[in-house]
Design a protein around this motif. Structure first.
Motif, mmCIF file in Angstrom:
data_model
loop_
_atom_site.group_PDB
_atom_site.id
_atom_site.type_symbol
_atom_site.label_atom_id
_atom_site.label_comp_id
_atom_site.label_asym_id
_atom_site.label_seq_id
_atom_site.Cartn_x
_atom_site.Cartn_y
_atom_site.Cartn_z
ATOM 1 N N ILE A 250 0.886 -1.170 0.000
ATOM 2 C CA ILE A 250 0.000 0.000 0.000
ATOM 3 C C ILE A 250 0.917 1.212 0.000
ATOM 4 C CG2 ILE A 250 -1.886 1.224 1.130
ATOM 5 C CD1 ILE A 250 -2.718 -1.336 2.462
ATOM 6 N N LEU A 251 1.298 1.661 -1.198
ATOM 7 C CA LEU A 251 2.265 2.748 -1.325
ATOM 8 C C LEU A 251 1.632 4.108 -1.058
ATOM 9 C CD1 LEU A 251 4.213 1.554 -4.511
ATOM 10 C CD2 LEU A 251 4.727 1.125 -2.103
ATOM 11 N N GLY A 252 0.357 4.232 -1.283
ATOM 12 C CA GLY A 252 -0.323 5.498 -1.062
ATOM 13 C C GLY A 252 -0.951 5.590 0.317
ATOM 14 N N SER A 253 -1.813 6.573 0.475
ATOM 15 C CA SER A 253 -2.473 6.808 1.757
ATOM 16 C C SER A 253 -3.585 5.790 1.986
ATOM 17 C CB SER A 253 -3.048 8.232 1.787
ATOM 18 O OG SER A 253 -3.875 8.419 2.906
ATOM 19 N N VAL A 254 -3.638 5.234 3.187
ATOM 20 C CA VAL A 254 -4.714 4.310 3.546
ATOM 21 C C VAL A 254 -6.056 5.042 3.549
ATOM 22 C CG1 VAL A 254 -5.575 2.741 5.324
ATOM 23 C CG2 VAL A 254 -3.124 2.878 4.874
ATOM 24 N N VAL A 255 -6.017 6.319 3.918
ATOM 25 C CA VAL A 255 -7.249 7.115 3.896
ATOM 26 C C VAL A 255 -7.809 7.188 2.480
ATOM 27 C CG1 VAL A 255 -8.222 9.403 4.326
ATOM 28 C CG2 VAL A 255 -6.538 8.449 5.911
ATOM 29 N N ASP A 256 -6.923 7.376 1.499
ATOM 30 C CA ASP A 256 -7.382 7.417 0.108
ATOM 31 C C ASP A 256 -7.948 6.075 -0.333
ATOM 32 O OD1 ASP A 256 -6.742 10.050 -0.210
ATOM 33 O OD2 ASP A 256 -4.827 9.701 -1.222
ATOM 34 N N THR A 323 -14.836 0.201 -13.369
ATOM 35 C CA THR A 323 -13.752 0.660 -14.241
ATOM 36 C C THR A 323 -12.976 1.794 -13.587
ATOM 37 O OG1 THR A 323 -15.018 0.037 -16.204
ATOM 38 C CG2 THR A 323 -13.207 1.591 -16.513
ATOM 39 N N HIS A 324 -13.684 2.772 -13.059
ATOM 40 C CA HIS A 324 -13.033 3.926 -12.440
ATOM 41 C C HIS A 324 -12.401 3.543 -11.099
ATOM 42 C CE1 HIS A 324 -14.800 6.541 -15.480
ATOM 43 N NE2 HIS A 324 -15.922 5.876 -15.300
ATOM 44 N N PHE A 325 -13.042 2.645 -10.371
ATOM 45 C CA PHE A 325 -12.477 2.246 -9.085
ATOM 46 C C PHE A 325 -11.155 1.511 -9.261
ATOM 47 C CE2 PHE A 325 -11.923 -0.973 -5.765
ATOM 48 C CZ PHE A 325 -11.828 -0.146 -4.652
ATOM 49 N N LEU A 326 -11.046 0.656 -10.266
ATOM 50 C CA LEU A 326 -9.796 -0.072 -10.486
ATOM 51 C C LEU A 326 -8.645 0.891 -10.759
ATOM 52 C CD1 LEU A 326 -10.889 -3.162 -12.605
ATOM 53 C CD2 LEU A 326 -10.282 -3.082 -10.194
ATOM 54 N N ARG A 327 -8.914 1.947 -11.495
ATOM 55 C CA ARG A 327 -7.864 2.942 -11.728
ATOM 56 C C ARG A 327 -7.469 3.634 -10.430
ATOM 57 N NH1 ARG A 327 -11.074 5.658 -16.772
ATOM 58 N NH2 ARG A 327 -10.845 3.935 -18.272
ATOM 59 N N LEU A 328 -8.468 3.933 -9.614
ATOM 60 C CA LEU A 328 -8.181 4.627 -8.358
ATOM 61 C C LEU A 328 -7.417 3.729 -7.388
ATOM 62 C CD1 LEU A 328 -11.581 6.479 -7.716
ATOM 63 C CD2 LEU A 328 -9.442 7.466 -8.522
ATOM 64 N N ILE A 329 -7.895 2.512 -7.173
ATOM 65 C CA ILE A 329 -7.305 1.663 -6.144
ATOM 66 C C ILE A 329 -5.905 1.202 -6.545
ATOM 67 C CG2 ILE A 329 -8.198 -0.549 -6.966
ATOM 68 C CD1 ILE A 329 -8.093 0.668 -3.325
#
Length: 369
Positions: A250-256, A323-329
């Motif tokens: 999890i390289l980014g923010s857990v909040v995100d 589709t959009h969630f996969l890009r975000l996560i």
């Protein structure tokens, strides 16, 4: 066994199927959808991948090399920037999946037999990583020599190197586990709320709700909120198991991560409520949920590469929340990007949620008929 009585039951079932439009649609629709999706939309031979280009040499030879790479059809240029750092930022934001970098000393490297260009790849998608490897086969000798360079009898050589970021080992779990969050949330959240209103009717609770001063908006939103907490619990379970069993970073923010999951949860719950206003029974609600789930899992980029699909199918896939969630996560967990950098996908999920919730509220009527 009486043949007449048996035949009467057969005729009765056929007539009931004829009246049940949803079941009849599934009888014809499921084979058609699967045939079209697998035969037309699904393509594992990736072509036209979005690529950014940095040509710091800007010589005849470097331009010829870049053109040879583009001629393979594997990549399509969408941006030209000045530095590799700008290119890396675009890859991290998910704007491009492949970057082509030609250093300023391209001609000297070619003469010395060193790496004359570098392919930067978003390794969070293993299919893109495999397709980018084809660019390394472009012959260097075919690149035109720089007429400004002094003549030399040294043999022309060189090679192309590739660097994969975010998943250099090409571990499938790194790519699959973040996507599983979206797949599981899509399957469960849509199904839970799709049968919410129908269950009230079948159990006779709708009469009680009609007698209350609840408005349609209050009832629909009140149906949604408890499942938000359930969806976040599911997200936590998948994250915990993914990091513990498969070492998914999890390289980014857990909040995100939770904010992105919350957006998908709300989108799926709103879609489920809209389905519940149309379905007449829990079985019909489950059938309609399957119609949503099948295209979502096949066209979102979870199972098959999104970049390999025809443009028309990609436009249709943009309607799906998954589709959009996969890009975000994948952007947050694997590339360390923030939601602000991927604001277009955040906006798409928010608009989808508001549209589906508004339609569900408009369609719902507090009456038994």
């Amino acid at each position: 066994m009486n043949v007449r009585r048996l035949w009467a039951i057969v005729v009765k079932e056929l007539r009931q199927l004829r009246r049940d439009r949803i079941t009849l649609a599934m009888v014809v629709g499921i084979p058609v959808i699967q045939l079209v999706l697998f035969g037309y939309a699904i393509n594992t031979n990736l072509r036209g991948l979005d690529a950014g280009i940095v040509d710091q040499a800007n010589s005849a030879g470097s331009r010829a090399l870049v053109m040879d790479m583009l001629a393979t059809g594997v990549v399509a240029p969408v941006a030209r920037v000045n530095t590799p750092q700008e290119l890396m930022a675009m890859i991290r934001r998910g704007q491009v999946g492949i970057g082509i970098v030609v250093p300023p000393d391209f001609e000297r490297r070619r003469i010395d037999g060193r790496a004359v260009a570098q392919i930067l790849v978003d390794g969070s998608d293993t299919a893109v990583q495999a397709a980018a490897a084809q660019l390394m086969q472009v012959p260097i000798d075919s690149a035109a020599p720089d007429t400004r360079a002094p003549a030399t009898s040294t043999p022309v050589g060189g090679r192309i190197s590739m660097v994969a970021f975010y998943n250099p080992q090409r571990r499938s779990a790194v790519n699959i586990v973040p996507g599983l969050i979206g797949v599981i949330l899509t399957m469960t959240m849509v199904l839970f709320t799709a049968i919410a209103i129908v269950r009230e009717r079948e159990r006779g609770n709708m009469e009680l709700l009609i007698a209350t001063p609840l408005t349609s908006s209050e009832l629909m939103i009140g149906k949604v909120l408890p499942y938000v907490a359930i969806g976040l619990v599911q997200t936590s379970v998948i994250l915990a198991l993914g990091t513990w069993l498969f070492a998914v970073p999890i390289l980014g923010s857990v909040v995100d991560v939770y904010l992105a999951s919350g957006l998908l949860i709300l989108a799926n719950l709103a879609l489920g409520l809209l389905i519940s206003t149309r379905a007449q029974s829990q079985f019909q609600a489950m059938q309609m949920t399957f119609f949503v789930f099948l295209p979502s899992i096949l066209l979102s980029g979870f199972m098959f590469p999104f970049a390999g699909m025809p443009k028309l199918v990609q436009w249709l896939a943009e309607i799906l929340p998954l589709t959009h969630f996969l890009r975000l996560i994948r952007g947050v967990m694997l590339r360390g990007a923030g939601l602000r950098e991927m604001w277009l996908d955040v906006l798409a999920l928010a608009v989808f949620t508001l549209a589906m919730m508004a339609l569900a509220i408009l369609r719902f009527r507090k009456r038994l008929d």
